[in-house]
Structure formats: structure tokens, C-alpha cells
Design a protein around this motif. Sequence first.
Motif, PDB file in Angstrom:
ATOM      1  N   LEU A 130       1.121  -4.132  -6.314  1.00  0.00           N
ATOM      2  CA  LEU A 130       0.385  -2.909  -6.015  1.00  0.00           C
ATOM      3  C   LEU A 130      -0.249  -2.971  -4.621  1.00  0.00           C
ATOM      4  O   LEU A 130      -0.237  -1.988  -3.885  1.00  0.00           O
ATOM      5  N   ASN A 134       0.627  -0.444  -1.230  1.00  0.00           N
ATOM      6  CA  ASN A 134      -0.497   0.336  -0.729  1.00  0.00           C
ATOM      7  C   ASN A 134      -0.961  -0.132   0.646  1.00  0.00           C
ATOM      8  O   ASN A 134      -2.084   0.153   1.062  1.00  0.00           O
ATOM      9  N   GLY A 135      -0.101  -0.863   1.348  1.00  0.00           N
ATOM     10  CA  GLY A 135      -0.385  -1.227   2.731  1.00  0.00           C
ATOM     11  C   GLY A 135      -1.137  -2.524   2.944  1.00  0.00           C
ATOM     12  O   GLY A 135      -1.493  -2.856   4.066  1.00  0.00           O
ATOM     13  N   ARG A 149      -6.821  -6.269  -0.717  1.00  0.00           N
ATOM     14  CA  ARG A 149      -5.681  -6.870  -1.430  1.00  0.00           C
ATOM     15  C   ARG A 149      -6.112  -7.322  -2.814  1.00  0.00           C
ATOM     16  O   ARG A 149      -5.453  -7.035  -3.810  1.00  0.00           O
ATOM     17  N   HIS A 152      -6.692  -4.419  -5.264  1.00  0.00           N
ATOM     18  CA  HIS A 152      -5.432  -3.871  -5.779  1.00  0.00           C
ATOM     19  C   HIS A 152      -4.809  -4.810  -6.810  1.00  0.00           C
ATOM     20  O   HIS A 152      -4.245  -4.360  -7.805  1.00  0.00           O
ATOM     21  N   TYR A 156      -4.116  -3.789 -10.660  1.00  0.00           N
ATOM     22  CA  TYR A 156      -2.804  -3.966 -11.298  1.00  0.00           C
ATOM     23  C   TYR A 156      -2.952  -4.674 -12.647  1.00  0.00           C
ATOM     24  O   TYR A 156      -2.388  -4.253 -13.651  1.00  0.00           O
ATOM     25  N   ILE A 168       6.020   0.721  -8.683  1.00  0.00           N
ATOM     26  CA  ILE A 168       5.834  -0.276  -7.618  1.00  0.00           C
ATOM     27  C   ILE A 168       7.191  -0.740  -7.086  1.00  0.00           C
ATOM     28  O   ILE A 168       7.393  -0.835  -5.867  1.00  0.00           O
ATOM     29  N   GLY A 171       8.623   2.099  -5.070  1.00  0.00           N
ATOM     30  CA  GLY A 171       7.886   2.202  -3.805  1.00  0.00           C
ATOM     31  C   GLY A 171       8.273   1.111  -2.829  1.00  0.00           C
ATOM     32  O   GLY A 171       8.412   1.348  -1.624  1.00  0.00           O
ATOM     33  N   LYS A 175      10.118   1.666   0.834  1.00  0.00           N
ATOM     34  CA  LYS A 175       9.555   1.088   2.073  1.00  0.00           C
ATOM     35  C   LYS A 175      10.594   0.236   2.797  1.00  0.00           C
ATOM     36  O   LYS A 175      10.694   0.277   4.021  1.00  0.00           O
TER      37      LYS A 175
END
Length: 183
Positions: A130, A134-135, A149, A152, A156, A168, A171, A175
Amino acid sequence: MMILLPFFLAIAFAIKWESEGPVFFMQNRWGRGGRMIRIFKFRSMRDDLGDVTGVAQTRKNDPRVTRTGAFLRKTNLDELPQLINILLGDMSLVGPRCHVPGMQAGGMLYEDLVKDYHLRHLVRPGLTGLAQVNGFRGPTDSEDLARGRFNHDIEYIRSFNVWMDIKILAGTLVKEIRGGTGF
């Protein structure tokens, strides 16, 4: 896994063609329950410039990274051997990314910086997570990045469900298709 064998061999050839040293990079990291696991990656750095402690995080334009390694990191292909860790049961496809013991963020040990840091070890570490979608990927040179970090990772663990894992994974795939974020 056998279907990936030709791909693995091509990557291995490229690594050996460019620099001396082993094809794989192996490192001890935190696993589920706080036990140590040995993870596998394709080697992306010059063997003679490696950090034996594993604590020195890779930076953009890091002189230790080979040309082949830069491509592998950009596309995250260097992570593919962790499929072996998944088959061994040490990792899963999705979960908090495993850290090296002694990992630092903003110049401090994660354990000292983030209260309840080891809660992230309640589950198997993942190939992606996760935080990553989310960067929160890459070096954690600030306390805010480290806490982001961690938050997140805990979200999760608290909210885990199969649908979340599918989102996830999707995603992560999107990416990577769009060019990846590794360096």
C-alpha cells in the motif's frame, strides 16, 4: 516460474556481461514475526562498491548502480527473484516491504523514529504494498517519509482483504507500465 526462466537467463547474461560478480544479490531482512529472511534480487550494483551492511539506501544517480542495474531498477525487474521468496513462504505478493535490520530514516533507526515499528512485521513482507502504490517508495531521507510509509503499512495490516490486494497489484502494474518509479 518456469515460464520466466528464459527471461531470468537473459537478465543474468546482461548482468554478467557488464560487470563481475554474482548474478543475484542476497540480503537478510526483517520477515514475519521479526525473524530474519534472506531475500533474492538481481544484482544491480557493482560488486566492489556494495554496502555489506545493506543500510546505505540507493539514491538517484548512485555511482554504485551499473547501466544494466539502472534499467532493472527503473523497471523493478531487479525484484523478480523475490518470487522465489514468495514460493518459499517468506514473502507474499502484497504486504509491507521488508527492511534491512538497522535501516535508517532521516538519520535515525526506524525503530527509534517510529513508535511500534515492529507491528509491520505481524504479516509477511510483500513484493509490493500500500505504501508503494501511494508514493512512499525509495529512500526515506526524512522522518515524514518514514512515518508515511509506516502508516500505510499499518493501514494495510488493519484493513487487509483480498480486494485490497487486487487493487494494490493492479496499481503496481499500472505504475510499472507507465514507466516505473525505481532508480
